[in-house]
Write a protein that holds these residues in place. Structure first.
Motif, PDB file in Angstrom:
ATOM      1  N   TRP A 160     -32.293  19.702  -1.046  1.00 33.98           N
ATOM      2  CA  TRP A 160     -31.614  20.727  -0.264  1.00 33.98           C
ATOM      3  C   TRP A 160     -30.347  21.139  -1.004  1.00 33.98           C
ATOM      4  CZ3 TRP A 160     -33.228  23.155   4.139  1.00 33.98           C
ATOM      5  CH2 TRP A 160     -34.351  22.608   4.783  1.00 33.98           C
ATOM      6  N   PHE A 161     -30.170  22.451  -1.168  1.00 35.04           N
ATOM      7  CA  PHE A 161     -28.987  23.022  -1.801  1.00 35.04           C
ATOM      8  C   PHE A 161     -28.140  23.658  -0.701  1.00 35.04           C
ATOM      9  CE2 PHE A 161     -27.316  26.945  -4.118  1.00 35.04           C
ATOM     10  CZ  PHE A 161     -26.212  26.287  -4.636  1.00 35.04           C
ATOM     11  N   LEU A 162     -26.975  23.070  -0.427  1.00 36.99           N
ATOM     12  CA  LEU A 162     -26.119  23.509   0.669  1.00 36.99           C
ATOM     13  C   LEU A 162     -24.896  24.241   0.136  1.00 36.99           C
ATOM     14  CD1 LEU A 162     -27.278  20.418   1.443  1.00 36.99           C
ATOM     15  CD2 LEU A 162     -26.176  21.007   3.590  1.00 36.99           C
ATOM     16  N   VAL A 163     -24.559  25.374   0.777  1.00 34.66           N
ATOM     17  CA  VAL A 163     -23.376  26.142   0.389  1.00 34.66           C
ATOM     18  C   VAL A 163     -22.596  26.538   1.632  1.00 34.66           C
ATOM     19  CG1 VAL A 163     -24.410  27.051  -1.723  1.00 34.66           C
ATOM     20  CG2 VAL A 163     -24.673  28.323   0.404  1.00 34.66           C
ATOM     21  N   SER A 164     -21.271  26.620   1.466  1.00 40.80           N
ATOM     22  CA  SER A 164     -20.387  27.073   2.535  1.00 40.80           C
ATOM     23  C   SER A 164     -19.186  27.758   1.905  1.00 40.80           C
ATOM     24  CB  SER A 164     -19.926  25.893   3.398  1.00 40.80           C
ATOM     25  OG  SER A 164     -19.075  26.347   4.454  1.00 40.80           O
ATOM     26  N   PRO A 165     -18.875  29.019   2.302  1.00 39.74           N
ATOM     27  CA  PRO A 165     -17.743  29.728   1.694  1.00 39.74           C
ATOM     28  C   PRO A 165     -16.421  29.146   2.175  1.00 39.74           C
ATOM     29  CG  PRO A 165     -18.645  31.031   3.488  1.00 39.74           C
ATOM     30  CD  PRO A 165     -19.555  29.840   3.322  1.00 39.74           C
ATOM     31  N   LEU A 166     -15.469  29.018   1.249  1.00 38.82           N
ATOM     32  CA  LEU A 166     -14.143  28.517   1.604  1.00 38.82           C
ATOM     33  C   LEU A 166     -13.138  29.643   1.768  1.00 38.82           C
ATOM     34  CD1 LEU A 166     -13.829  25.419  -0.757  1.00 38.82           C
ATOM     35  CD2 LEU A 166     -14.787  25.555   1.544  1.00 38.82           C
ATOM     36  N   GLY A 186     -18.648  35.997   2.044  1.00 37.31           N
ATOM     37  CA  GLY A 186     -17.944  35.009   1.241  1.00 37.31           C
ATOM     38  C   GLY A 186     -18.825  34.264   0.253  1.00 37.31           C
ATOM     39  N   LEU A 187     -20.147  34.487   0.305  1.00 32.18           N
ATOM     40  CA  LEU A 187     -21.075  33.805  -0.604  1.00 32.18           C
ATOM     41  C   LEU A 187     -21.508  34.724  -1.742  1.00 32.18           C
ATOM     42  CD1 LEU A 187     -23.424  31.960   1.933  1.00 32.18           C
ATOM     43  CD2 LEU A 187     -21.589  30.952   0.550  1.00 32.18           C
ATOM     44  N   ARG A 188     -21.888  34.121  -2.864  1.00 33.51           N
ATOM     45  CA  ARG A 188     -22.450  34.848  -3.992  1.00 33.51           C
ATOM     46  C   ARG A 188     -23.920  35.153  -3.714  1.00 33.51           C
ATOM     47  NH1 ARG A 188     -20.906  30.407  -8.374  1.00 33.51           N
ATOM     48  NH2 ARG A 188     -22.279  31.649  -9.712  1.00 33.51           N
ATOM     49  N   THR A 206     -16.610  28.188  -3.193  1.00 28.01           N
ATOM     50  CA  THR A 206     -17.757  27.788  -2.380  1.00 28.01           C
ATOM     51  C   THR A 206     -17.905  26.279  -2.436  1.00 28.01           C
ATOM     52  OG1 THR A 206     -18.937  29.834  -2.947  1.00 28.01           O
ATOM     53  CG2 THR A 206     -20.234  28.068  -1.952  1.00 28.01           C
ATOM     54  N   ALA A 207     -18.072  25.668  -1.282  1.00 27.50           N
ATOM     55  CA  ALA A 207     -18.443  24.251  -1.242  1.00 27.50           C
ATOM     56  C   ALA A 207     -19.947  24.182  -1.463  1.00 27.50           C
ATOM     57  CB  ALA A 207     -18.064  23.645   0.096  1.00 27.50           C
ATOM     58  N   ARG A 208     -20.369  23.435  -2.491  1.00 30.89           N
ATOM     59  CA  ARG A 208     -21.787  23.326  -2.841  1.00 30.89           C
ATOM     60  C   ARG A 208     -22.149  21.853  -2.961  1.00 30.89           C
ATOM     61  NH1 ARG A 208     -22.993  28.299  -6.338  1.00 30.89           N
ATOM     62  NH2 ARG A 208     -24.242  26.996  -7.697  1.00 30.89           N
ATOM     63  N   ALA A 209     -23.292  21.509  -2.406  1.00 24.06           N
ATOM     64  CA  ALA A 209     -23.763  20.129  -2.498  1.00 24.06           C
ATOM     65  C   ALA A 209     -25.280  20.134  -2.596  1.00 24.06           C
ATOM     66  CB  ALA A 209     -23.322  19.311  -1.292  1.00 24.06           C
ATOM     67  N   ILE A 210     -25.820  19.084  -3.205  1.00 22.77           N
ATOM     68  CA  ILE A 210     -27.269  18.897  -3.271  1.00 22.77           C
ATOM     69  C   ILE A 210     -27.603  17.557  -2.625  1.00 22.77           C
ATOM     70  CG2 ILE A 210     -29.263  18.589  -4.782  1.00 22.77           C
ATOM     71  CD1 ILE A 210     -27.933  20.419  -6.789  1.00 22.77           C
ATOM     72  N   VAL A 211     -28.599  17.574  -1.756  1.00 18.53           N
ATOM     73  CA  VAL A 211     -29.064  16.370  -1.068  1.00 18.53           C
ATOM     74  C   VAL A 211     -30.551  16.227  -1.359  1.00 18.53           C
ATOM     75  CG1 VAL A 211     -29.371  15.243   1.163  1.00 18.53           C
ATOM     76  CG2 VAL A 211     -27.344  16.664   0.752  1.00 18.53           C
ATOM     77  N   ASP A 212     -30.954  15.061  -1.842  1.00 18.33           N
ATOM     78  CA  ASP A 212     -32.367  14.896  -2.188  1.00 18.33           C
ATOM     79  C   ASP A 212     -33.215  14.653  -0.947  1.00 18.33           C
ATOM     80  OD1 ASP A 212     -32.229  12.164  -1.485  1.00 18.33           O
ATOM     81  OD2 ASP A 212     -32.122  11.470  -3.566  1.00 18.33           O
ATOM     82  N   LEU A 224     -19.996  38.366  -1.170  1.00 14.09           N
ATOM     83  CA  LEU A 224     -20.369  39.415  -0.224  1.00 14.09           C
ATOM     84  C   LEU A 224     -19.260  39.710   0.763  1.00 14.09           C
ATOM     85  CD1 LEU A 224     -23.734  40.170   1.285  1.00 14.09           C
ATOM     86  CD2 LEU A 224     -21.846  39.907   2.889  1.00 14.09           C
ATOM     87  N   ARG A 225     -18.973  41.016   0.941  1.00 15.44           N
ATOM     88  CA  ARG A 225     -18.015  41.466   1.939  1.00 15.44           C
ATOM     89  C   ARG A 225     -18.714  42.128   3.121  1.00 15.44           C
ATOM     90  NH1 ARG A 225     -14.688  38.679   2.351  1.00 15.44           N
ATOM     91  NH2 ARG A 225     -13.726  40.149   3.795  1.00 15.44           N
ATOM     92  N   LEU A 226     -19.725  42.945   2.831  1.00 14.29           N
ATOM     93  CA  LEU A 226     -20.365  43.758   3.866  1.00 14.29           C
ATOM     94  C   LEU A 226     -21.867  43.839   3.613  1.00 14.29           C
ATOM     95  CD1 LEU A 226     -17.804  46.673   3.601  1.00 14.29           C
ATOM     96  CD2 LEU A 226     -17.944  45.118   5.548  1.00 14.29           C
TER      97      LEU A 226
END
Length: 236
Positions: free
Chosen positions: A110-116, A170-172, A22-28, A150-152
């Motif tokens: 902000w907590f940003l996530v994107s499945p790889l 693809g995300l937890r 997972t690509a994870r980033a935090i932006v204030d 997550l699959r389904l």
């Protein structure tokens, strides 16, 4: 952001879920990048040292439209597609989910996530569909693979979290629901993998602790676990 030392249960969780998936980033609140994960580096090619302290806007290839939206400061969550600039100059269309954190949940940011990986439906998912709807009562239902991703998800679960299956795939669970119950749900699924126990009670991710109801986790298959189910009571 995702780096550090882990012990015991945390170390096993990190090993199983594959933090870099997972690509994870935090932006204030000022738009500055304050957190950057291994997955974010894989996605955009920037090491943490290259982006921490920089304006997040510098990573955009195109400013996302906010037409029809409340001001970002008033949104609890945002999901959609971002046009991001890779370090090599390419423009990437990236599906992202962003949680607006309060000071109680890690500071105003902000907590940003994107499945790889795992964002597409697989043929191997079909047997899990049949299993889930015969073994589970009529409730909101999501199934996770052995990486706890997550699959389904059925329609009740989509309504429960107000996200589509494709938004979550693809995300937890603690990336889909950014609260303490999401963390507890992932730890319950981890115990299913480790112990083989078929049913573990947890709280309701995304709901206050006082909310009536429960969620449960079950292992799919025998021997080596190949998936988990996390179900929550139907909400009305």
């Amino acid at each position: 952001m995702e780096q550090g030392t882990y012990d015991g249960h945390e170390a096993r969780s990190v090993d199983i879920v594959g933090e870099g998936l997972t690509a994870r980033a935090i932006v204030d609140e000022h738009g500055t990048v304050t957190g950057w994960s291994e997955g974010a580096e894989r996605l955009l090619g920037y090491a943490a040292a290259d982006v921490l302290g920089r304006p997040a806007a510098s990573l955009l290839a195109r400013t996302p439209t906010t037409e029809g939206l409340l001001p970002l400061s008033e949104l609890p969550r945002w999901n959609g597609t971002l046009a991001l600039r890779h370090r090599d100059g390419r423009s990437l269309q990236v599906r992202a989910l962003a949680h607006h954190r309060t000071p109680e949940r890690g500071g105003a940011s902000w907590f940003l996530v994107s499945p790889l990986a795992g964002s597409q439906v697989r043929p191997a998912d079909e047997p899990m569909v049949a299993w889930s709807f015969t073994q589970s009562p009529d409730r909101a239902l999501a199934l996770y693979d052995t990486r706890l991703r997550l699959r389904l998800a059925n329609e009740d679960m989509e309504r429960y979290v107000a996200l589509s299956e494709s938004d979550m795939r693809g995300l937890r669970v603690n990336e889909i629901v950014d609260d303490d119950a999401g963390d507890r749900a992932e730890q319950a699924m981890l115990r299913v993998l480790e112990t083989g126990k078929q049913h573990i009670e947890t709280g309701l991710p995304g709901r206050p602790a006082s909310t009536p109801g429960r969620s449960s986790c079950r292992r799919y298959g025998t021997g080596k676990a190949v998936s988990k189910g996390c179900v929550a009571p139907r909400t009305t």
